[in-house]
Design an enzyme around this catalytic site. Structure first.
Site, short mmCIF file in Angstrom:
data_model
loop_
_atom_site.label_atom_id
_atom_site.label_comp_id
_atom_site.label_asym_id
_atom_site.label_seq_id
_atom_site.Cartn_x
_atom_site.Cartn_y
_atom_site.Cartn_z
N ASN A 179 26.23 35.82 37.32
CA ASN A 179 27.15 35.28 36.64
C ASN A 179 28.43 35.68 37.42
O ASN A 179 28.67 36.79 37.62
CB ASN A 179 27.31 36.10 35.33
CG ASN A 179 28.52 35.98 34.33
OD1 ASN A 179 29.40 35.08 34.64
ND2 ASN A 179 28.99 36.74 33.52
N TRP A 180 29.00 34.50 38.07
CA TRP A 180 30.35 34.55 38.90
C TRP A 180 31.55 35.20 38.16
O TRP A 180 32.40 35.45 38.87
CB TRP A 180 30.19 33.28 39.78
CG TRP A 180 29.35 33.34 40.97
CD1 TRP A 180 28.40 34.25 41.27
CD2 TRP A 180 29.01 32.41 41.84
NE1 TRP A 180 27.80 33.78 42.31
CE2 TRP A 180 28.08 32.68 42.74
CE3 TRP A 180 29.66 31.02 41.99
CZ2 TRP A 180 27.56 31.82 43.75
CZ3 TRP A 180 29.32 30.23 42.98
CH2 TRP A 180 28.30 30.81 43.69
N LYS A 181 31.32 34.76 36.92
CA LYS A 181 32.83 35.25 36.36
C LYS A 181 34.08 34.48 36.88
O LYS A 181 33.63 33.15 37.59
CB LYS A 181 33.20 36.55 36.38
CG LYS A 181 32.00 37.38 35.67
CD LYS A 181 32.29 38.83 35.45
CE LYS A 181 31.14 39.41 34.88
NZ LYS A 181 31.24 40.86 34.42
N HIS A 241 29.75 36.05 25.92
CA HIS A 241 29.71 37.30 26.82
C HIS A 241 30.98 38.47 26.36
O HIS A 241 31.92 37.81 25.77
CB HIS A 241 30.13 36.97 28.43
CG HIS A 241 30.05 38.00 29.17
ND1 HIS A 241 31.17 38.96 29.62
CD2 HIS A 241 29.21 38.15 30.21
CE1 HIS A 241 30.84 39.58 30.43
NE2 HIS A 241 29.61 39.30 30.86
N GLU A 282 33.12 39.88 27.62
CA GLU A 282 34.61 39.68 28.34
C GLU A 282 35.17 38.36 27.34
O GLU A 282 36.52 38.49 27.03
CB GLU A 282 34.46 39.01 29.71
CG GLU A 282 34.37 40.63 30.48
CD GLU A 282 33.54 40.19 31.77
OE1 GLU A 282 33.47 38.86 32.51
OE2 GLU A 282 33.03 41.24 32.46
N GLU A 305 23.98 43.42 26.71
CA GLU A 305 24.78 43.89 27.85
C GLU A 305 25.67 45.04 27.22
O GLU A 305 26.68 44.89 26.53
CB GLU A 305 25.84 42.70 28.54
CG GLU A 305 26.25 41.75 27.26
CD GLU A 305 27.42 40.95 27.97
OE1 GLU A 305 27.65 40.71 29.12
OE2 GLU A 305 28.27 40.80 27.14
N GLY A 330 30.18 46.38 35.17
CA GLY A 330 31.08 46.54 35.90
C GLY A 330 31.67 47.84 36.39
O GLY A 330 32.54 48.14 37.05
N SER A 364 25.74 46.24 35.45
CA SER A 364 25.47 46.73 36.69
C SER A 364 24.14 46.76 37.50
O SER A 364 23.64 47.84 37.86
CB SER A 364 26.10 48.50 36.68
OG SER A 364 27.71 48.49 36.59
N GLY A 383 26.23 40.39 37.50
CA GLY A 383 27.58 40.02 37.72
C GLY A 383 28.02 40.40 39.08
O GLY A 383 27.65 39.56 40.11
P1 PGA Z 1 27.99 43.27 36.32
O1 PGA Z 1 28.24 42.15 35.03
O2 PGA Z 1 26.83 43.23 36.86
O3 PGA Z 1 29.12 43.43 37.21
O4 PGA Z 1 27.91 44.83 35.51
C1 PGA Z 1 27.31 41.91 34.34
C2 PGA Z 1 27.75 40.69 33.38
O5 PGA Z 1 29.04 41.16 32.95
O6 PGA Z 1 27.43 39.57 33.28
#
Ligand code: PGA
Length: 237
Positions: A5-7, A90, A92, A159, A165, A197, A218
């Site tokens: 997931n590149w965001k 997600h 976010e 998640e 993150g 993470s 991510g």
């Molecule tokens: P992360 O993000 O691997 O950087 O913790 C995961 C995600 O939000 O999909």
């Protein structure tokens, strides 16, 4: 199932370059890997991934087919750009853009109707976990975001928000306990993947748990070395 997931990272040119560098590492893999890229990079990634076991998807969408929704994008637009799947709900999106379970439910419905594979994210905050509310929160998110839908066609991503993150991934034991709980109301064969993470150092231990069927990654999907290592590890299981 490994999904990067590149965001909000990488222009379409950078994305194409990434995929070219990834080719040597994915030429001989047995099962496909997935990359959720920014909208503007979908078509160039689909083109670059042609003939490879690399499936391109999106990170969000609106539930309506079209209309006066400035700045939004529909399932059919994603489909035409070449996306095969879409991440929905997600944390976010939920926290920064105030998405509700009801809205996510409509998005999942629209994705299914359009033939996009939805990856539905659920997860608790640190505070909710500390208060012993993890199961309550997950049950509500699961019920409300999947209400009335064909559950056999949904991939769920667990998640824990405290793990995203932060470098503090859930331990395999914690993740397994939660995955087993999430699995109960779902059809037996559903894919449930872990997020937060995940990196080359903890992937194998997570994937050795019986109810963890993959990872949504991510940070570690942003550079070719880490992502390639994740793919190689998954492939060697
Ligand atoms: P992360 O993000 O691997 O950087 O913790 C995961 C995600 O939000 O999909």
């Amino acid at each position: 199932m490994i999904i990067g997931n590149w965001k909000m990272h990488k222009t379409s040119g950078e994305a194409r370059q990434f995929i070219h560098s990834l080719i040597p590492f994915i030429q001989n893999i047995s099962t496909s890997v997935f990359l959720a890229v920014p909208f503007t990079a979908i078509s160039s990634c689909v083109e670059a991934a042609e003939g490879l076991k690399l499936i391109i998807g999106a990170q969000n969408m609106h539930d309506a087919d079209e209309g006066a929704f400035t700045g939004e994008i529909s399932a059919s637009m994603l489909k035409e750009a070449g996306a095969s799947f879409v991440i929905l709900g997600h944390s976010e999106r939920r926290q920064l853009f105030y998405e509700t379970d009801a809205f996510i439910n409509r998005k999942v419905r629209s994705a299914l109707q359009s033939g996009l594979q939805p990856i539905v994210c659920i997860g608790e905050t640190q505070e909710e976990r500390a208060l012993g509310k993890t199961q309550e929160v997950l049950t509500r998110q699961l019920k409300d975001s999947l209400f009335g839908l064909d559950l056999t066609r949904v991939v769920v991503a667990y998640e824990p928000i405290w793990a995203i993150g932060t470098g503090q991934a859930a331990t395999p034991a914690i993740a397994q306990t939660v995955h087993a709980f999430i699995r109960e109301p779902l059809p037996k064969k559903n894919i449930i993947i872990s997020a937060g993470s995940v990196n080359p150092g903890n992937l194998t231990a997570l994937l050795s748990e019986p109810d963890i069927n993959g990872a949504l990654v991510g940070g570690a999907s942003l550079n070719v070395e880490d992502f390639a290592q994740l793919i190689t590890l998954r492939n060697s299981l």
